[in-house]
Design a protein around this motif. Structure first.
Motif, PDB file in Angstrom:
ATOM      1  N   ASN A  58     -37.774 -67.802 -87.049  1.00  0.00           N
ATOM      2  CA  ASN A  58     -36.857 -66.730 -87.434  1.00  0.00           C
ATOM      3  C   ASN A  58     -37.634 -65.652 -88.166  1.00  0.00           C
ATOM      4  OD1 ASN A  58     -34.451 -68.082 -86.521  1.00  0.00           O
ATOM      5  ND2 ASN A  58     -34.700 -69.440 -88.275  1.00  0.00           N
ATOM      6  N   ILE A  59     -37.053 -64.493 -88.264  1.00  0.00           N
ATOM      7  CA  ILE A  59     -37.684 -63.386 -88.994  1.00  0.00           C
ATOM      8  C   ILE A  59     -37.915 -63.828 -90.442  1.00  0.00           C
ATOM      9  CG2 ILE A  59     -37.316 -61.041 -89.873  1.00  0.00           C
ATOM     10  CD1 ILE A  59     -35.932 -60.400 -87.246  1.00  0.00           C
ATOM     11  N   ASP A  60     -39.055 -63.453 -90.996  1.00  0.00           N
ATOM     12  CA  ASP A  60     -39.520 -63.757 -92.358  1.00  0.00           C
ATOM     13  C   ASP A  60     -40.047 -65.175 -92.537  1.00  0.00           C
ATOM     14  OD1 ASP A  60     -39.047 -61.163 -93.271  1.00  0.00           O
ATOM     15  OD2 ASP A  60     -37.020 -61.638 -93.917  1.00  0.00           O
ATOM     16  N   ASP A  61     -40.096 -65.985 -91.462  1.00  0.00           N
ATOM     17  CA  ASP A  61     -40.723 -67.307 -91.563  1.00  0.00           C
ATOM     18  C   ASP A  61     -42.230 -67.132 -91.723  1.00  0.00           C
ATOM     19  OD1 ASP A  61     -38.311 -68.557 -91.216  1.00  0.00           O
ATOM     20  OD2 ASP A  61     -38.731 -69.322 -89.200  1.00  0.00           O
ATOM     21  N   ILE A  62     -42.830 -67.935 -92.581  1.00  0.00           N
ATOM     22  CA  ILE A  62     -44.276 -67.980 -92.742  1.00  0.00           C
ATOM     23  C   ILE A  62     -44.780 -69.104 -91.844  1.00  0.00           C
ATOM     24  CG2 ILE A  62     -46.187 -68.300 -94.353  1.00  0.00           C
ATOM     25  CD1 ILE A  62     -44.525 -65.768 -94.888  1.00  0.00           C
ATOM     26  N   VAL A  63     -45.694 -68.778 -90.913  1.00  0.00           N
ATOM     27  CA  VAL A  63     -46.121 -69.751 -89.909  1.00  0.00           C
ATOM     28  C   VAL A  63     -47.620 -69.688 -89.661  1.00  0.00           C
ATOM     29  CG1 VAL A  63     -43.888 -69.718 -88.718  1.00  0.00           C
ATOM     30  CG2 VAL A  63     -45.688 -68.152 -87.999  1.00  0.00           C
ATOM     31  N   THR A  64     -48.128 -70.759 -89.067  1.00  0.00           N
ATOM     32  CA  THR A  64     -49.471 -70.791 -88.500  1.00  0.00           C
ATOM     33  C   THR A  64     -49.295 -71.093 -87.022  1.00  0.00           C
ATOM     34  OG1 THR A  64     -50.494 -71.531 -90.551  1.00  0.00           O
ATOM     35  CG2 THR A  64     -51.724 -71.925 -88.527  1.00  0.00           C
ATOM     36  N   VAL A  65     -49.807 -70.209 -86.166  1.00  0.00           N
ATOM     37  CA  VAL A  65     -49.633 -70.313 -84.722  1.00  0.00           C
ATOM     38  C   VAL A  65     -50.946 -70.754 -84.082  1.00  0.00           C
ATOM     39  CG1 VAL A  65     -49.017 -69.056 -82.620  1.00  0.00           C
ATOM     40  CG2 VAL A  65     -47.903 -68.482 -84.779  1.00  0.00           C
ATOM     41  N   SER A  66     -50.895 -71.838 -83.316  1.00  0.00           N
ATOM     42  CA  SER A  66     -52.031 -72.276 -82.501  1.00  0.00           C
ATOM     43  C   SER A  66     -51.799 -71.720 -81.097  1.00  0.00           C
ATOM     44  CB  SER A  66     -52.109 -73.792 -82.449  1.00  0.00           C
ATOM     45  OG  SER A  66     -52.280 -74.312 -83.751  1.00  0.00           O
ATOM     46  N   PHE A  67     -52.824 -71.105 -80.501  1.00  0.00           N
ATOM     47  CA  PHE A  67     -52.607 -70.400 -79.245  1.00  0.00           C
ATOM     48  C   PHE A  67     -53.866 -70.396 -78.374  1.00  0.00           C
ATOM     49  CE2 PHE A  67     -54.094 -67.385 -82.370  1.00  0.00           C
ATOM     50  CZ  PHE A  67     -55.062 -66.664 -81.698  1.00  0.00           C
ATOM     51  N   ASP A  68     -53.663 -70.013 -77.121  1.00  0.00           N
ATOM     52  CA  ASP A  68     -54.737 -69.767 -76.165  1.00  0.00           C
ATOM     53  C   ASP A  68     -54.639 -68.307 -75.740  1.00  0.00           C
ATOM     54  OD1 ASP A  68     -55.671 -72.440 -76.041  1.00  0.00           O
ATOM     55  OD2 ASP A  68     -54.064 -72.953 -74.641  1.00  0.00           O
ATOM     56  N   ILE A  69     -55.787 -67.688 -75.519  1.00  0.00           N
ATOM     57  CA  ILE A  69     -55.837 -66.317 -75.011  1.00  0.00           C
ATOM     58  C   ILE A  69     -56.257 -66.384 -73.553  1.00  0.00           C
ATOM     59  CG2 ILE A  69     -56.952 -64.063 -75.183  1.00  0.00           C
ATOM     60  CD1 ILE A  69     -57.379 -64.600 -78.128  1.00  0.00           C
ATOM     61  N   GLU A  70     -55.522 -65.668 -72.703  1.00  0.00           N
ATOM     62  CA  GLU A  70     -55.848 -65.671 -71.279  1.00  0.00           C
ATOM     63  C   GLU A  70     -55.719 -64.262 -70.719  1.00  0.00           C
ATOM     64  OE1 GLU A  70     -54.380 -67.753 -67.116  1.00  0.00           O
ATOM     65  OE2 GLU A  70     -53.434 -68.312 -68.994  1.00  0.00           O
ATOM     66  N   SER A  71     -56.660 -63.883 -69.883  1.00  0.00           N
ATOM     67  CA  SER A  71     -56.615 -62.585 -69.203  1.00  0.00           C
ATOM     68  C   SER A  71     -56.448 -62.834 -67.710  1.00  0.00           C
ATOM     69  CB  SER A  71     -57.905 -61.803 -69.453  1.00  0.00           C
ATOM     70  OG  SER A  71     -58.042 -61.503 -70.814  1.00  0.00           O
ATOM     71  N   ASN A  75     -53.691 -55.996 -59.321  1.00  0.00           N
ATOM     72  CA  ASN A  75     -53.892 -54.670 -58.716  1.00  0.00           C
ATOM     73  C   ASN A  75     -55.010 -53.882 -59.398  1.00  0.00           C
ATOM     74  OD1 ASN A  75     -51.890 -55.125 -56.846  1.00  0.00           O
ATOM     75  ND2 ASN A  75     -50.298 -54.093 -58.023  1.00  0.00           N
ATOM     76  N   GLY A  76     -56.113 -54.554 -59.678  1.00  0.00           N
ATOM     77  CA  GLY A  76     -57.280 -53.879 -60.248  1.00  0.00           C
ATOM     78  C   GLY A  76     -57.216 -53.641 -61.749  1.00  0.00           C
ATOM     79  N   ARG A  77     -56.167 -54.050 -62.418  1.00  0.00           N
ATOM     80  CA  ARG A  77     -56.043 -53.897 -63.878  1.00  0.00           C
ATOM     81  C   ARG A  77     -56.013 -55.279 -64.508  1.00  0.00           C
ATOM     82  NH1 ARG A  77     -52.138 -49.578 -66.159  1.00  0.00           N
ATOM     83  NH2 ARG A  77     -53.453 -50.146 -67.871  1.00  0.00           N
ATOM     84  N   TRP A  78     -56.520 -55.358 -65.745  1.00  0.00           N
ATOM     85  CA  TRP A  78     -56.569 -56.622 -66.471  1.00  0.00           C
ATOM     86  C   TRP A  78     -55.528 -56.630 -67.581  1.00  0.00           C
ATOM     87  CZ3 TRP A  78     -59.146 -60.982 -65.316  1.00  0.00           C
ATOM     88  CH2 TRP A  78     -60.088 -60.895 -64.287  1.00  0.00           C
ATOM     89  N   TYR A  79     -54.873 -57.771 -67.733  1.00  0.00           N
ATOM     90  CA  TYR A  79     -53.843 -57.962 -68.749  1.00  0.00           C
ATOM     91  C   TYR A  79     -54.205 -59.211 -69.568  1.00  0.00           C
ATOM     92  CZ  TYR A  79     -51.371 -54.713 -65.760  1.00  0.00           C
ATOM     93  OH  TYR A  79     -51.032 -53.613 -65.018  1.00  0.00           O
ATOM     94  N   THR A  80     -54.070 -59.119 -70.885  1.00  0.00           N
ATOM     95  CA  THR A  80     -54.390 -60.228 -71.775  1.00  0.00           C
ATOM     96  C   THR A  80     -53.129 -60.679 -72.497  1.00  0.00           C
ATOM     97  OG1 THR A  80     -56.623 -59.405 -72.074  1.00  0.00           O
ATOM     98  CG2 THR A  80     -55.820 -60.965 -73.721  1.00  0.00           C
ATOM     99  N   GLY A  81     -52.935 -61.982 -72.547  1.00  0.00           N
ATOM    100  CA  GLY A  81     -51.767 -62.542 -73.218  1.00  0.00           C
ATOM    101  C   GLY A  81     -52.163 -63.616 -74.205  1.00  0.00           C
ATOM    102  N   ILE A  82     -51.349 -63.770 -75.250  1.00  0.00           N
ATOM    103  CA  ILE A  82     -51.540 -64.823 -76.248  1.00  0.00           C
ATOM    104  C   ILE A  82     -50.387 -65.804 -76.062  1.00  0.00           C
ATOM    105  CG2 ILE A  82     -51.615 -65.373 -78.699  1.00  0.00           C
ATOM    106  CD1 ILE A  82     -52.806 -62.616 -79.176  1.00  0.00           C
ATOM    107  N   ARG A  83     -50.712 -67.014 -75.636  1.00  0.00           N
ATOM    108  CA  ARG A  83     -49.727 -68.035 -75.334  1.00  0.00           C
ATOM    109  C   ARG A  83     -49.781 -69.118 -76.402  1.00  0.00           C
ATOM    110  NH1 ARG A  83     -47.731 -68.833 -69.910  1.00  0.00           N
ATOM    111  NH2 ARG A  83     -47.266 -66.648 -69.843  1.00  0.00           N
ATOM    112  N   ALA A  84     -48.743 -69.207 -77.231  1.00  0.00           N
ATOM    113  CA  ALA A  84     -48.689 -70.203 -78.316  1.00  0.00           C
ATOM    114  C   ALA A  84     -48.334 -71.567 -77.750  1.00  0.00           C
ATOM    115  CB  ALA A  84     -47.662 -69.787 -79.357  1.00  0.00           C
ATOM    116  N   TRP A  85     -48.969 -72.623 -78.289  1.00  0.00           N
ATOM    117  CA  TRP A  85     -48.624 -73.983 -77.889  1.00  0.00           C
ATOM    118  C   TRP A  85     -48.149 -74.817 -79.076  1.00  0.00           C
ATOM    119  CZ3 TRP A  85     -52.135 -77.302 -80.189  1.00  0.00           C
ATOM    120  CH2 TRP A  85     -53.398 -76.788 -80.482  1.00  0.00           C
ATOM    121  N   LYS A  86     -48.319 -74.276 -80.315  1.00  0.00           N
ATOM    122  CA  LYS A  86     -47.791 -74.969 -81.498  1.00  0.00           C
ATOM    123  C   LYS A  86     -47.562 -73.948 -82.608  1.00  0.00           C
ATOM    124  CE  LYS A  86     -50.434 -77.545 -84.167  1.00  0.00           C
ATOM    125  NZ  LYS A  86     -51.239 -78.656 -84.724  1.00  0.00           N
TER     126      LYS A  86
END
Length: 138
Positions: A58-71, A75-86
């Motif tokens: 929820n908004i204002d929650d203090i958290v630690t996010v574990s994630f993977d970054i994937e690009s 169509n010739g352009r690159w996109y990067t996303g941050i996918r949380a798993w915990k």
């Protein structure tokens, strides 16, 4: 990888059906603001209904996010996303708070003590500079 901070925005839940498999999917996105001297905002996503239920925030929650970054390329352009798993709820400690002084070393967060010995005030330094004909304080 991990990042810690406060949830400042909860994006609308996205739902759909995979074109390849026909399976339904869900994606929940959040914006986190780090709690550093120069805060940064991090947009991340939680994919899958089971992970969304297990890692809701929820908004204002203090958290630690574990994630993977994937690009990925589209169509010739690159996109990067941050996918949380915990997502861990609770108080976040910074590196400075975790560091403990070793035995015999000074505590880095201790209150500074006044210097002792031959210490001059600004007025004394300025008066000495006027006496020697220069305007340098040393």
């Amino acid at each position: 990888m991990e990042v810690s901070g406060k949830i400042i925005q909860v994006m609308p839940l996205q739902e759909g059906v995979s074109q390849r498999t026909g399976n339904p999917w869900k994606l929940q996105a959040y914006v986190l603001e780090t709690q550093e001297q120069y805060p940064k905002k991090v947009y991340f996503e939680v994919f899958g209904e089971d992970r969304i239920k297990a890692n809701s925030c929820n908004i204002d929650d203090i958290v630690t996010v574990s994630f993977d970054i994937e690009s990925r390329e589209f169509n010739g352009r690159w996109y990067t996303g941050i996918r949380a798993w915990k997502i861990q709820q609770g108080v976040v400690t910074t590196d400075a708070q975790q560091a403990q002084p070793a035995a015999g070393q000074a505590d880095p967060q201790a209150t500074p003590q006044p210097a002792t010995g031959n210490v001059q005030t600004f007025d004394q330094v300025a008066a000495a500079a006027e006496d020697d004909g220069t305007d340098l304080p040393f």
